[in-house]
Design an enzyme around this catalytic site. Structure first.
Site, PDB file in Angstrom:
ATOM      1  CB  SER A   1      -0.965  -0.038   1.193  1.00  0.00           C
ATOM      2  OG  SER A   1      -1.983   0.932   1.033  1.00  0.00           O
TER       3      SER A   1
ATOM      4  CD  GLU B   1      -2.195  -2.540  -4.264  1.00  0.00           C
ATOM      5  OE1 GLU B   1      -3.425  -2.652  -4.011  1.00  0.00           O
ATOM      6  OE2 GLU B   1      -1.463  -1.757  -3.639  1.00  0.00           O
TER       7      GLU B   1
ATOM      8  CG  HIS C   1      -5.304  -2.684  -0.348  1.00  0.00           C
ATOM      9  ND1 HIS C   1      -4.467  -2.274  -1.368  1.00  0.00           N
ATOM     10  CD2 HIS C   1      -5.082  -1.837   0.696  1.00  0.00           C
ATOM     11  CE1 HIS C   1      -3.765  -1.218  -0.948  1.00  0.00           C
ATOM     12  NE2 HIS C   1      -4.112  -0.935   0.287  1.00  0.00           N
TER      13      HIS C   1
END
Length: 358
Positions: free
Chosen positions: A153, A260, A328
């Protein structure tokens, strides 16, 4: 907290102060000048693989958990993996959406790499904040003391900046403050413990379809076929876009780019991919792997995420696949940033070609 909701709270946030450490910045410039993509074969440094009994440093370089008990839970997760835990000096600090002042978070990361008793560094969580500390990191120190740095992230900025500025391989994978599913644990062990090479990364786990229902959650979509080899860069799309034009963005030439995101509507994914395309980055890579794009809010009059990903990469003439277990999601793989890999666009397989740790 969802990344999008967190970023929306930053509208009134002050910009990063210009007064960063001159010593750190100078050291970073020196290291960057001494390490380049042309040296990657011989200049890339791998960290030692994880073994039971090692000491793992626990840091919060971005946001913090909401409660102290969540931090203690993360420590228990690391201990359950067989390690001793060393908590960063500022581990429990909070300042709104940041885990304490920028200087404190950068100091913790530098200290963990400098500490000879710390064998690896795990990030407690992501959130927001790592781009703010990039100028404060001692990249020369990190190169002299290569250690596994694990997270995803917002940690994407750290992973790619450290790889780019110090030539140390980093690892996009689970954070400490999460449960490791059987799949996640298996992928983690494959890469960081057993140090396997020539193995597929992020292949979706076998699923069981419910009666009368076709399950498509973990399927591979092949947008463009062909084969490509290159070193891996990437992570969260929002962070990769934010690094463009900075001294900390990695070299895209000949790389396999993996991406992502979470909480980003299709038009925002379109905007960020378009930014990478306009900056000439997508045209430089050898192949693209899309992981999971979750919580996209696709209700209403909008293109689908599939449409956006396919359309934005259709003209590149390189292999592009979607659906590997990167992102995630509960089931996650570990992707070594900087490792040599091969992407088979026809089979939808990403294969690690070298040992990811020493």
């Amino acid at each position: 907290m969802q990344r999008r909701k967190l970023i929306q709270s930053l509208v009134s946030a002050p910009l990063l102060a210009a007064g960063v450490s001159a010593a750190s910045a100078g050291e970073a410039d020196t290291v960057s000048a001494g390490y380049s993509s042309q040296m990657e074969g011989e200049g890339l440094l791998r960290s030692k693989r994880l073994k039971s009994g090692m000491t793992v440093g626990l840091v919060t370089p971005a946001s913090n958990a909401w409660e102290d008990e969540d931090i203690r839970f993360a420590g228990d997760v690391v201990r359950s993996l067989g390690f001793k835990v060393k908590e960063a000096a500022n581990l429990y600090r909070r300042s709104q959406y940041l885990a304490g002042p920028d200087e404190a978070r950068a100091q913790d990361l530098n200290a963990m790499f400098a500490d000879p008793d710390v064998d690896a560094v795990f990030c407690l969580r992501g959130g927001y904040g790592t781009p703010r500390i990039l100028p404060m990191l001692d990249y020369g120190l990190i190169r002299r003391n290569p250690k596994i740095l694990l997270g995803y992230s917002d940690i994407t900025a750290l992973l790619n900046a450290i790889y780019h500025r110090s030539g140390v391989m980093t690892y996009h994978g689970p954070i400490a403050a999460q449960n490791f599913t059987d799949y996640t644990l298996s992928e983690y062990q494959k890469v960081l413990v057993n140090a396997q090479s020539r193995v597929p990364l992020g292949t979706p786990p076998v699923f069981e379809a419910s009666p009368g229902r076709v399950e498509n959650r973990n399927r591979i979509t092949r947008f463009a076929g062909g084969n490509a080899r290159g070193r891996l860069i990437g992570g969260n799309l929002s962070l990769m876009a934010s690094l463009v034009g900075t001294p900390f963005e990695p070299d895209y030439q000949g790389k396999i780019l993996f991406l992502e995101d979470v909480g980003e509507a299709p038009y925002r994914v379109d905007r960020m991919l378009t930014q990478l395309w306009l900056a000439g980055k997508l045209q430089q890579v050898a192949g693209i792997v899309f992981g999971k794009f979750t919580e996209t809010g696709t209700d209403g009059n909008t293109f689908s995420i599939e449409h956006v990903l396919r359309e934005r990469t259709a003209s590149l003439g390189i292999p592009v696949v979607r659906g590997l277990m990167i992102g995630h999601v509960d089931d996650q793989t570990v992707v070594p940033v900087g490792a040599l890999a091969e992407l088979d666009g026809d089979e939808g397989v990403l294969t690690l070609l070298e040992r990811p740790v020493a």
